[in-house]
Design a protein around this motif. Sequence first.
Motif, PDB file in Angstrom:
ATOM      1  N   ARG A 211       5.448   0.956  -8.899  1.00 23.62           N
ATOM      2  CA  ARG A 211       4.169   1.600  -9.195  1.00 23.62           C
ATOM      3  C   ARG A 211       4.331   2.782 -10.148  1.00 23.62           C
ATOM      4  O   ARG A 211       3.456   3.053 -10.967  1.00 23.62           O
ATOM      5  N   THR A 212       5.474   3.491 -10.058  1.00 23.03           N
ATOM      6  CA  THR A 212       5.689   4.656 -10.916  1.00 23.03           C
ATOM      7  C   THR A 212       6.070   4.247 -12.332  1.00 23.03           C
ATOM      8  O   THR A 212       5.534   4.770 -13.315  1.00 23.03           O
ATOM      9  N   ILE A 213       7.006   3.323 -12.451  1.00 18.35           N
ATOM     10  CA  ILE A 213       7.508   2.929 -13.771  1.00 18.35           C
ATOM     11  C   ILE A 213       6.503   2.052 -14.495  1.00 18.35           C
ATOM     12  O   ILE A 213       6.340   2.155 -15.725  1.00 18.35           O
ATOM     13  N   CYS A 214       5.813   1.206 -13.761  1.00 22.02           N
ATOM     14  CA  CYS A 214       4.871   0.251 -14.356  1.00 22.02           C
ATOM     15  C   CYS A 214       3.453   0.571 -13.930  1.00 22.02           C
ATOM     16  O   CYS A 214       2.792  -0.235 -13.262  1.00 22.02           O
TER      17      CYS A 214
ATOM     18  N   ALA B  63      -5.228  -9.830  -2.731  1.00 19.24           N
ATOM     19  CA  ALA B  63      -5.887  -8.775  -3.494  1.00 19.24           C
ATOM     20  C   ALA B  63      -4.984  -7.564  -3.670  1.00 19.24           C
ATOM     21  O   ALA B  63      -4.990  -6.917  -4.725  1.00 19.24           O
ATOM     22  N   PHE B  64      -4.177  -7.271  -2.657  1.00 17.31           N
ATOM     23  CA  PHE B  64      -3.312  -6.107  -2.741  1.00 17.31           C
ATOM     24  C   PHE B  64      -2.203  -6.279  -3.788  1.00 17.31           C
ATOM     25  O   PHE B  64      -1.636  -5.289  -4.259  1.00 17.31           O
TER      26      PHE B  64
ATOM     27  N   ALA C 156      13.334  -7.386  -6.441  1.00 17.48           N
ATOM     28  CA  ALA C 156      13.998  -8.307  -5.512  1.00 17.48           C
ATOM     29  C   ALA C 156      13.203  -8.415  -4.214  1.00 17.48           C
ATOM     30  O   ALA C 156      13.030  -9.512  -3.663  1.00 17.48           O
ATOM     31  N   ARG C 157      12.728  -7.286  -3.718  1.00 13.41           N
ATOM     32  CA  ARG C 157      11.923  -7.314  -2.486  1.00 13.41           C
ATOM     33  C   ARG C 157      10.596  -8.026  -2.716  1.00 13.41           C
ATOM     34  O   ARG C 157      10.121  -8.767  -1.849  1.00 13.41           O
ATOM     35  N   LEU C 158       9.992  -7.820  -3.878  1.00 11.79           N
ATOM     36  CA  LEU C 158       8.732  -8.487  -4.193  1.00 11.79           C
ATOM     37  C   LEU C 158       8.906 -10.001  -4.166  1.00 11.79           C
ATOM     38  O   LEU C 158       8.101 -10.718  -3.549  1.00 11.79           O
TER      39      LEU C 158
ATOM     40  N   HIS D 210       0.820  -1.210   0.000  1.00  7.41           N
ATOM     41  CA  HIS D 210       0.000   0.000   0.000  1.00  7.41           C
ATOM     42  C   HIS D 210       0.853   1.260   0.000  1.00  7.41           C
ATOM     43  O   HIS D 210       0.515   2.254  -0.652  1.00  7.41           O
ATOM     44  N   SER D 211       1.975   1.228   0.714  1.00 11.88           N
ATOM     45  CA  SER D 211       2.776   2.452   0.865  1.00 11.88           C
ATOM     46  C   SER D 211       4.165   2.349   0.249  1.00 11.88           C
ATOM     47  O   SER D 211       4.886   3.355   0.195  1.00 11.88           O
ATOM     48  N   GLY D 212       4.555   1.171  -0.201  1.00  6.71           N
ATOM     49  CA  GLY D 212       5.901   0.976  -0.721  1.00  6.71           C
ATOM     50  C   GLY D 212       5.924   0.646  -2.198  1.00  6.71           C
ATOM     51  O   GLY D 212       4.996   0.960  -2.938  1.00  6.71           O
TER      52      GLY D 212
END
Length: 228
Positions: free
Chosen positions: A107-110, A161-162, A133-135, A100-102
Motif C-alpha cells: 500500500r505504501t510503495i504502490c 471488493a477489498f 508472496a503473501r498476496l 484492511h490492516s496489512g
Amino acid sequence: MYALYIANKNYSSWSLRPWVLLRTLDIAFEERFVPFLQGSSREAFRRFSPTGLVPCLVDGAVTVWDSLAIAEYVAEDHPRVWPADRAARAWARSASAEMHSGFSSLRTICGMNVGVRVELFDHRKAELAGDLARLEELWADGLDRFGGPFLAGGEFMAVDAFFCPVAFRILSYGLDLGPAAMAYAERLRALPAMQDWYRAALAETLRDDPHDAEIAQMGTLTEDLRAV
C-alpha cells in the motif's frame, strides 16, 4: 437509500471498496463525491465523516465511516455481501481484515493511482517481495478452497471488493505475479463496475499533488493516461 461519500476515483482505494461492492451487488446508493483538497481535505470531509476520512456511508440517521464497517453494516440488509456458509464467511472476513490492516509495503510503495504506469526502482521491488508472496498465497488459498472464480466461491463478495484496489495497483506498477493471481486480478478489472470506475478515474482532471509526488520516490513514471 444509502449515501456513499467518496473522494477522487484515481487515488481513493478506500472509496473503491464499498463503491464497487454496492455497484456489483446492485445495491442502490447515491454517490457523493468530495475531492481531495490540498491541505484541507480532512476539514472538508469532517462535514460528513467523524474521522475526516473517506469512505463514509450515511443511512438516514446512521453514519458508518470505515470500509470494513460499511461492508458489515450493508450485510445486515444484504446477506450476499458475505458467504452463506459459516466457514467460508470466516475465511472471507479474515482475508478482508488482513487486507484492511496489512500489506503495508504494497500500500505504501504502490499507492493507488489508476491512470499512471510506473516502473518501480529495483530496491522497491525487493521491498515488495514479502507482500506479493503473501498476496499470491492468500488468493490461491481462496480460489482453491472455494473453487473460484472469486475468492470465496462463484459470486463477487466483500472479500473481492477489498482486493479491487490491488487489481489496479498491479496494472499501474506492472507487478509480476503468477498466472492464477494475474488472471484473478484481470477478472476483477473486467467487472462492469470496475470498468466504470476506471473510465471515471481517467477522466478526472483534479490532481492531488501529494499522491502524485509519491511516484518519484518509488519509481519512474512511464505513462500518464489521465485527462489533461
